[in-house]
Scaffold this motif. Structure first.
Motif, PDB file in Angstrom:
ATOM      1  N   GLY A   3      -6.014 -11.306   2.677  1.00  0.00           N
ATOM      2  CA  GLY A   3      -6.832 -10.433   1.856  1.00  0.00           C
ATOM      3  C   GLY A   3      -6.271  -9.049   1.650  1.00  0.00           C
ATOM      4  O   GLY A   3      -6.828  -8.247   0.895  1.00  0.00           O
ATOM      5  N   GLY A   4      -5.163  -8.737   2.306  1.00  0.00           N
ATOM      6  CA  GLY A   4      -4.608  -7.391   2.212  1.00  0.00           C
ATOM      7  C   GLY A   4      -5.317  -6.435   3.139  1.00  0.00           C
ATOM      8  O   GLY A   4      -6.400  -6.718   3.659  1.00  0.00           O
ATOM      9  N   LEU A   5      -4.714  -5.297   3.381  1.00  0.00           N
ATOM     10  CA  LEU A   5      -5.298  -4.295   4.254  1.00  0.00           C
ATOM     11  C   LEU A   5      -6.365  -3.511   3.516  1.00  0.00           C
ATOM     12  O   LEU A   5      -6.370  -3.438   2.287  1.00  0.00           O
ATOM     13  CB  LEU A   5      -4.203  -3.360   4.765  1.00  0.00           C
ATOM     14  N   SER A   6      -7.261  -2.916   4.290  1.00  0.00           N
ATOM     15  CA  SER A   6      -8.305  -2.107   3.678  1.00  0.00           C
ATOM     16  C   SER A   6      -7.691  -0.900   2.985  1.00  0.00           C
ATOM     17  O   SER A   6      -6.600  -0.446   3.352  1.00  0.00           O
ATOM     18  CB  SER A   6      -9.299  -1.637   4.733  1.00  0.00           C
ATOM     19  N   PRO A   7      -8.342  -0.349   1.980  1.00  0.00           N
ATOM     20  CA  PRO A   7      -7.800   0.839   1.295  1.00  0.00           C
ATOM     21  C   PRO A   7      -7.509   1.979   2.255  1.00  0.00           C
ATOM     22  O   PRO A   7      -6.515   2.702   2.090  1.00  0.00           O
ATOM     23  CB  PRO A   7      -8.906   1.193   0.297  1.00  0.00           C
ATOM     24  N   ALA A   8      -8.346   2.153   3.289  1.00  0.00           N
ATOM     25  CA  ALA A   8      -8.119   3.242   4.246  1.00  0.00           C
ATOM     26  C   ALA A   8      -6.841   3.008   5.029  1.00  0.00           C
ATOM     27  O   ALA A   8      -6.049   3.932   5.253  1.00  0.00           O
ATOM     28  CB  ALA A   8      -9.319   3.354   5.194  1.00  0.00           C
ATOM     29  N   ALA A   9      -6.611   1.763   5.447  1.00  0.00           N
ATOM     30  CA  ALA A   9      -5.387   1.463   6.199  1.00  0.00           C
ATOM     31  C   ALA A   9      -4.159   1.603   5.317  1.00  0.00           C
ATOM     32  O   ALA A   9      -3.116   2.109   5.745  1.00  0.00           O
ATOM     33  CB  ALA A   9      -5.470   0.055   6.778  1.00  0.00           C
ATOM     34  N   SER A  10      -4.259   1.171   4.068  1.00  0.00           N
ATOM     35  CA  SER A  10      -3.112   1.257   3.156  1.00  0.00           C
ATOM     36  C   SER A  10      -2.729   2.695   2.850  1.00  0.00           C
ATOM     37  O   SER A  10      -1.561   3.015   2.627  1.00  0.00           O
ATOM     38  CB  SER A  10      -3.432   0.514   1.860  1.00  0.00           C
ATOM     39  N   ALA A  11      -3.734   3.584   2.848  1.00  0.00           N
ATOM     40  CA  ALA A  11      -3.479   4.987   2.502  1.00  0.00           C
ATOM     41  C   ALA A  11      -3.237   5.857   3.723  1.00  0.00           C
ATOM     42  O   ALA A  11      -2.999   7.062   3.578  1.00  0.00           O
ATOM     43  CB  ALA A  11      -4.664   5.536   1.716  1.00  0.00           C
ATOM     44  N   ALA A  12      -3.290   5.273   4.923  1.00  0.00           N
ATOM     45  CA  ALA A  12      -3.165   6.062   6.147  1.00  0.00           C
ATOM     46  C   ALA A  12      -1.780   6.705   6.246  1.00  0.00           C
ATOM     47  O   ALA A  12      -0.768   6.109   5.862  1.00  0.00           O
ATOM     48  CB  ALA A  12      -3.419   5.188   7.369  1.00  0.00           C
ATOM     49  N   ALA A  13      -1.754   7.931   6.746  1.00  0.00           N
ATOM     50  CA  ALA A  13      -0.484   8.622   6.960  1.00  0.00           C
ATOM     51  C   ALA A  13       0.264   7.956   8.103  1.00  0.00           C
ATOM     52  O   ALA A  13      -0.341   7.554   9.100  1.00  0.00           O
ATOM     53  CB  ALA A  13      -0.739  10.090   7.289  1.00  0.00           C
ATOM     54  N   PRO A  14       1.568   7.803   8.010  1.00  0.00           N
ATOM     55  CA  PRO A  14       2.323   7.119   9.059  1.00  0.00           C
ATOM     56  C   PRO A  14       2.392   7.931  10.354  1.00  0.00           C
ATOM     57  O   PRO A  14       2.399   9.158  10.331  1.00  0.00           O
ATOM     58  CB  PRO A  14       3.718   6.963   8.444  1.00  0.00           C
ATOM     59  N   ARG A  15       2.397   7.227  11.473  1.00  0.00           N
ATOM     60  CA  ARG A  15       2.607   7.843  12.772  1.00  0.00           C
ATOM     61  C   ARG A  15       4.037   7.590  13.208  1.00  0.00           C
ATOM     62  O   ARG A  15       4.596   6.534  12.943  1.00  0.00           O
ATOM     63  CB  ARG A  15       1.651   7.247  13.819  1.00  0.00           C
ATOM     64  N   TYR A  16       4.592   8.578  13.911  1.00  0.00           N
ATOM     65  CA  TYR A  16       5.996   8.467  14.290  1.00  0.00           C
ATOM     66  C   TYR A  16       6.159   8.285  15.785  1.00  0.00           C
ATOM     67  O   TYR A  16       7.236   8.145  16.278  1.00  0.00           O
ATOM     68  CB  TYR A  16       6.769   9.706  13.835  1.00  0.00           C
TER      69      TYR A  16
END
Length: 564
Positions: free
Chosen positions: A551-564
């Motif tokens: 189903g794909g990731l939720s919009p919030a997860a897709s737009a989340a800023a990456p962690r390093y």
């Protein structure tokens, strides 16, 4: 005892040659033993890092998310030369992946001998340094496990050999050689840059080095060494400087990092574990004693300036990562460059203690005997940890009942077990799906698990990772495109095989009713157990799910800023 310096030159040369042959024989025997262990069927599976670097070697590049490219290049070369042979002997490319670690460990050991002989001016103590190295857990593991530390250790010790010769003689050639080794070392691990403050500190505490550093040769070597940063910088410029963001986060330099009051204690505990408590204590004691009084005392013959170089080379990495420990969790292997010169410093300190009188000699004997026994036992445990299974079960007796793998907390090799079982199981599930006319992609919630499946599943399938999309740190998987996080249109609607925990973010609907893995069903639970002494304990458990339509990731997860 007759000092080495008082012997005739011919006798000293003959003795040195004898100890040199003995060191080579010991290193060769160790390499042969490691090779026999790997093909014996008792060898552990690849570590997560090894499998991940193997993944890198399938997609060669100028650099990668967290490290330079050297480890991937080495593994790729080894696969090209030995993959078929490895498949024949062990049924996978594991032997090809790990063979470079064995060869590099021989190079590291011989570099220790050459460096110790130059500094201590006696081949006997140089041989002792090599022998002691066989009882240091982290070096024993590094002789079998092909991670970035294997090339780093070899390149770092030979860089010290070249720098010592450059400081001693002032010729230009050793500095150019050192520069080449530094450049390669940077391509292996960024820790290599600690050689620069090491040489600076050595020139501060040793007056005769200052004149050498006024010549152009050291700076020519510096420029050659910094050339190792070029491919890393070029690659990072194309990838939003992700490696530098990652290193800053690992070092605790991010604005959100907090003070870790117990960090230094955790740092010391890590060194005790990977070096051994007795050797670590002896190393620290020697470092303190020789820093206070570096001049040789008869019958000692060591070179004071060269010894000060090794003292600096031991202090700098420990000081740097001790400082980091106040801001971040440090890994025990990070200060590895301190251990290599530290071994020579320790041997020098124990030799001084040996000649300091009967009482001091007694303490030296206790330290050597205790260090060898403890270290040998730890090294044996790393190779055959199942022998201690009853002890692990006893230690785990009070673990909570919901912990399904309590022994794994105490077995240091648990995370290197069972991956071939998982890969085989995923391969069977994939084959069943394909037989039913579906073409699923494989995805996990952990980058090391993804790498292990890619390595051990038949055919080496492409595996994707959702770790960063679930709020954890990024990995190289997030930079390879396409991937389900950044390119959802390429994956939504396709069947998938998911390996990992039942994450709420994937299995449960969001407030908007979105589900990433709708109607996913559990098709396989894979358990790996250790058996010994009529006892059995499960140390790894994985779950495998099948989803008919991602189903794909939720919009919030897709737009989340990456962690390093």
């Amino acid at each position: 005892m007759v000092a080495a310096a008082s012997l005739p030159a011919a006798d000293r040369a003959a003795g040195s040659a004898g100890w040199s042959y003995a060191a080579l024989a010991l290193l060769s025997a160790g390499a042969a033993a490691h090779l026999l262990y790997l093909i014996s069927g008792a060898a552990l599976d690849l570590s997560g890092d090894e499998a991940h670097y193997w993944e890198w070697s399938r997609r060669l590049d100028w650099s990668y998310y967290s490290k330079g490219p050297l480890v991937a290049w080495i593994i790729a070369a080894a696969r090209g030369l030995f993959a078929s042979w490895s498949q024949q002997w062990v049924g996978s490319e594991a032997l090809a992946v790990r063979l470079p670690a064995i060869l590099l460990s021989v190079g590291t050991g011989w570099g220790l001998f050459v460096l110790a002989r130059a500094v201590l001016r006696t081949a006997r103590l140089a041989f002792a340094t090599v022998a002691v190295a066989f009882t240091v857990p982290i070096l024993a593991v590094g002789s079998l496990v092909m991670t970035i530390d294997a090339p780093l250790a070899c390149l770092y010790v030979w860089t010290l050999v070249a720098v010592e010769r450059g400081l001693r003689g002032g010729a230009a050639t050793p500095w150019i050689v050192a520069g080449v080794l530094i450049a390669l070392g940077i391509l292996a691990k960024y820790t290599m840059v600690l050689i620069f403050p090491t040489v600076l500190l050595a020139s501060i505490i040793e007056p005769r080095f200052r004149a050498v550093l006024l010549r152009p040769a050291p700076y020519a070597g510096l420029l050659v060494g910094l050339a190792g940063l070029v491919p890393i910088l070029v690659w990072n410029a194309r990838h939003d400087w992700v490696s530098f963001r990652h290193v800053a986060g690992q070092a605790g330099l991010a604005a959100t990092a907090r003070i870790q009051p117990l960090g230094p204690l955790e740092f010391a505990a890590g060194q005790l574990a990977v070096i051994g408590p007795i050797w670590f204590a002896a190393m620290v004691a020697a470092l303190v004693a020789l820093t206070r009084s570096p001049q040789p005392r008869p019958p000692e013959t060591h070179d004071t300036g060269a010894l000060r170089l090794l003292l600096a080379a031991t202090m700098v990495p420990w000081a740097v990562f001790l400082a980091f420990s106040f801001r971040t969790k440090t890994q025990p292997n990070w200060p590895l460059p301190a251990l290599l010169p530290g071994l020579i410093v320790m041997v020098c300190g124990l030799a001084r203690l040996w000649h300091a009188g009967a009482a001091a000699r007694r303490w030296a004997r206790i330290a050597v005997a205790g260090g060898v026994i403890w270290g040998a036992a730890a090294v044996a445990l790393m190779h055959r940890s199942e022998w201690a299974l009853p002890v692990f079960k006893w230690l785990a007796r009070r673990e909570p009942v919901w912990n399904l793998t309590p022994v794994a907390k105490y077995d240091p090799t648990a995370r290197l077990r069972g991956w071939s079982d998982l890969g085989r199981a995923v391969g069977e599930v994939l084959a069943a799906q394909q037989a039913a006319g579906r073409d699923p992609f494989i995805v996990t919630d952990d980058y090391q698990t993804a790498s292990q499946i890619a390595f051990y599943a038949p055919g080496g399938p492409t595996v994707y990772c959702l770790q960063a999309a679930l709020g954890d740190r990024q990995s190289q998987y997030d930079l390879w495109r396409p991937n389900p996080w950044r390119d959802p249109d390429r994956f939504v609607g396709r069947p998938c095989i998911y390996v990992g925990a039942r994450q709420p973010e994937l299995f449960e609907p969001t407030a908007a009713g979105h589900v990433a893995l709708p109607a996913a069903r559990l098709v396989r639970t894979v358990e790996h157990a250790v058996e010994a002494w009529a006892s059995r304990a499960v140390v790894q458990i994985w779950t495998i799910y099948v989803c008919e339509s991602f189903g794909g990731l939720s919009p919030a997860a897709s737009a989340a800023a990456p962690r390093y």
